[in-house]
Write a protein that holds these residues in place. Structure first.
Motif: not given
Length: 747
Positions: A514-517, A104-105, A564-567
């Motif tokens: 700022f980054r993908k998540d 997901r990340n 959001d860094t939930y897998n």
């Protein structure tokens, strides 16, 4: 008589074995070739056979293979022993490998929404639906091959591998066999193993290649032509099925397709000096879950031929085998980067997604994440690459094929206890007005007709521009304080009422990543909210009409910060979530003549961690409050029920039905214990506690012991349609239980 026949049979058998051994013994210092057939998961038996061949000390001078035989043969030829290959395959998750599931990340917020909302995506060009060429593009498989064979990336001629090697693929345009004996070894074995319908074809030298087993599943003649004196063959192909097994159309079609291969094997088996035939009848081409047993059956089959193999060893010269030291690819030094095949997408776009710069050292894990990033865009049909040694590093050669698909049809289904049944049909158009824009329209049909529209100009880490419009409606018996104040509630004497709520929300926003998540968003919103009820009626001269409690247009400014860094969105066992919103309501058409400017702030924080492969904990905290003197309750916080993607300020809360607890402020804490009882099957136990009310944060009630609590016991299953969940919830304050059931991705 029986004893005489038995003795005669044994004598003939011994005579045959002796003759075979004599034939093997005739040639001193023979050139020994190894041929490995295709067979999908059954080809794992090759590993067991190789372990026996290694243990007996047989020196292999040339390896040839097809399909799975090419994969295992390629690894063996590159310097891995049978035992090392066994360790590699024991650590592989074949479901993840074949399905091409990306972490997901690796996806941007849009790409995550896409994969967590639609069950089926099909290209739609010239008003025709196109069926994908295969279930999997084979990217994860190729990435694994590339990593395992990095140590031989500088060898272009397969004759120069530690053991010379070639494999067979099929040219799908001509139906001709193609011998792959030079170029990129990972690409060659990926092409040979591209099982039709499972993996998409691989393009090499402008040839569209698929599984070599279609035309030559056991290339013994080609191997003999390399000057081999003795051929050891491992055959994992099916025999013809008996009539009792021909009871279904797939079995009959498989039997027909096997005619040519099996007939050809009658002659090829006789040409094989040491013919090893493992017992794999109980397995099929995708029986990877039985890998341990299949490998063991291969070892046993080779042991049965150990006397013949020992004869070969005795006649081989004791020359040392050419070795290449295999070092795990933990890091890469990328000296130069060359991209080929990109026309619509610039080199800087590709390198930006890969997060690579020339002449830098990165971990192989970082490199893999970069590959996932660019594959997740779905802008490329094929993304292959090769490494060429360059002094103390490697040059990266990227060969890509841009997707010509710009239009897609997407489908989903869903059921929950608020919106009821729903079927989703989506039309997505890329590059509608600009090269980097996207337009998407969801039409949701069912008990409550809805729509979602989005237009987005994606500028990645710069400020992107978006438009959104959505329409939602549902019927539900809810807490009447959502649309009545305390005085009105006392007059009517009702706590709950059946309502129909419709909500149309339109947004214009700018967003940066700022980054993908990690995203920051600002925008303006128009909301048209209408609440009517048949519980209360108005009598006119002509008819009795339902009462309208809200029919206002609200205008506001908003900001959102999300990390959001939930897998996994639905069953996370790792990662962190922060989702904070602030909305300033500037004006309203003021249907009830009670509007004054107000603001709403809310935040959701979650942390998921796992204690084992099966057991995980999700901790959550939510809160929100209203600032201002507005007496309109329709946008207040409303807690209860279970769901995701709920509109406005509706919040899930176990133990209560939807929209049961109303207030202009709330705090909520949740703990969810999840145990994966089997692959993708979850049992969960959850508890939530909260305080809800008006002026909650000014009178200090938010910090007192919780007034509301609820508990849930649930079962969940991950499917291609999305999660299927059933939850039994109970609240001790009201001594009431509720069941919640949902099917499919939430939308």
């Amino acid at each position: 008589m029986k004893k005489s026949l038995t003795i005669l049979f044994l004598c003939l058998l011994i005579s045959f074995l002796a003759k075979a051994q004599n034939e093997l013994a005739k040639t001193q210092n023979p050139k020994v070739g190894l041929v490995l057939s295709g067979g999908g998961a059954k080809g794992l038996a090759h590993i067991g056979a190789l372990k026996t061949i290694d243990s007996l000390g047989v020196k292999i001078d040339y390896v040839a293979g097809t399909s799975m035989g090419a994969i295992i043969g390629g690894l063996y030829a590159s310097g891995y022993s049978g035992k090392q290959i066994d360790s590699i395959f024991k650590s592989v998750d074949f479901d993840e490998l074949i399905s091409d599931n990306l972490p997901r990340n690796a996806k941007t917020f849009y790409e995550r929404d896409n994969s967590e909302k639609y069950a089926i995506t099909l290209p739609f060009n010239n008003f025709k639906v196109q069926i994908p060429s295969a279930i999997s593009r084979g990217q994860n498989v190729f990435n694994l091959f590339s990593k395992l064979m990095l140590h031989v990336s500088g060898i272009e001629d397969f004759e120069n591998l530690p053991i010379p090697f070639f494999c067979i693929a099929t040219n799908i345009e001509t139906g001709e066999p193609v011998i792959l004996n030079s170029g990129s070894l990972p690409q060659a074995i990926a092409a040979s193993g591209a099982l039709p319908s499972l993996f998409q074809p691989v393009i090499i030298d402008n040839k569209i290649l698929i599984d070599g087993g279609v035309v030559n599943n056991y290339p013994i003649d080609e191997l003999r032509a390399k000057g081999m004196d003795i051929i050891i063959g491992v055959d994992v192909q099916d025999g013809l099925a008996e009539r009792t097994e021909l009871t279904s159309a797939p079995n009959i079609l498989l039997q027909i397709s096997n005619f040519r291969t099996i007939n050809a094997m009658k002659d090829k088996a006789n040409k094989t000096d040491v013919y090893i035939k493992p017992n794999i009848k109980s397995y099929n081409v995708v029986s990877f879950q039985y890998g341990k047993q299949i490998i063991e059956n291969g070892r046993i089959a080779a042991i049965e031929k150990q006397e013949q193999l020992k004869v070969i060893v005795r006649n081989q010269a004791k020359a040392s085998v050419k070795k290449i030291k295999i070092v795990a690819a933990d890091s890469l030094r990328i000296k130069k980067i060359d991209t080929k095949g990109n026309e619509k997408y610039t080199r800087s776009y590709i390198l930006g997604k890969l997060k690579l710069k020339p002449n830098e050292t990165i971990s192989y894990d970082q490199f893999s994440k970069g590959i996932n990033n660019i594959v997740a865009t779905q802008n490329f049909d094929s993304f292959l690459y090769d490494f060429e040694p360059n002094d103390d590093g490697h040059d990266l050669i990227v060969n890509l094929k841009e997707s010509s698909n710009k239009t897609f049809l997407k489908f989903g289904v869903h059921y929950d206890d608020l919106y009821k049944s729903a079927a989703l049909i989506n039309l997505t158009q890329k590059q509608l007005l600009f090269k980097n824009d996207l337009a998407s329209f969801d039409m949701i049909l069912g008990d409550n007709v809805r729509y979602n529209f989005e237009y987005y100009i994606d500028k990645g880490f710069y400020w992107s521009i978006g438009l959104k419009s959505r329409y939602n409606t549902f019927h539900k018996s809810v807490n009447a304080s959502l649309f009545l104040d305390e005085g009105e509630l006392d007059i009517v004497g009702l706590k709950k009422a059946d309502i129909k709520l419709t909500d149309q929300t339109n947004q214009f926003f700018v967003q940066t990543l700022f980054r993908k998540d990690f995203s920051l968003k600002f925008g303006a919103e128009h909301k048209r909210l209408k609440i009517t009820s048949d519980t209360f009626v108005e009598e006119t001269e002509d008819e009795i009409e339902q009462t309208t409690f809200e029919k206002s247009d609200f205008f506001s400014l908003f900001g959102n910060l999300k990390f959001d860094t939930y897998n996994n969105k639905y069953f996370p066992d790792k990662g962190f979530l922060f989702d904070g919103n602030f909305q300033l309501y500037l004006s309203s058409s003021d249907f009830n003549n009670n509007f004054s400017q107000f603001s709403i702030a809310k935040a959701n924080i979650g942390y998921a961690l796992s204690f084992s492969d099966k057991f995980s904990v999700l901790l959550g905290s939510e809160g929100g409050f209203k600032v201002g003197e507005d007496s309109n309750n329709s946008l207040n916080f409303a807690l209860g029920g279970y769901g995701q993607n709920l509109i406005n300020n509706f919040i899930s809360f176990y133990g209560y039905d939807y929209i049961s607890i109303i207030g202009d402020g709330f705090v909520k804490g949740t703990i969810n214990l999840d145990y994966e009882i089997a692959d993708k099957h979850h049992i969960s136990l959850a508890a939530n506690y909260g305080n809800v009310g008006n002026d909650l944060f000014t009178n200090g009630e938010w910090f007192t012991s919780p007034d509301y609590s609820g508990y849930a016991l649930g079962y969940g299953m991950e499917t291609f349609l999305g999660p299927i969940e059933i939850k039994y919830t109970w609240s001790p304050e009201i001594s009431q239980s509720n069941w919640f059931f949902n099917v499919g991705f939430w939308f």
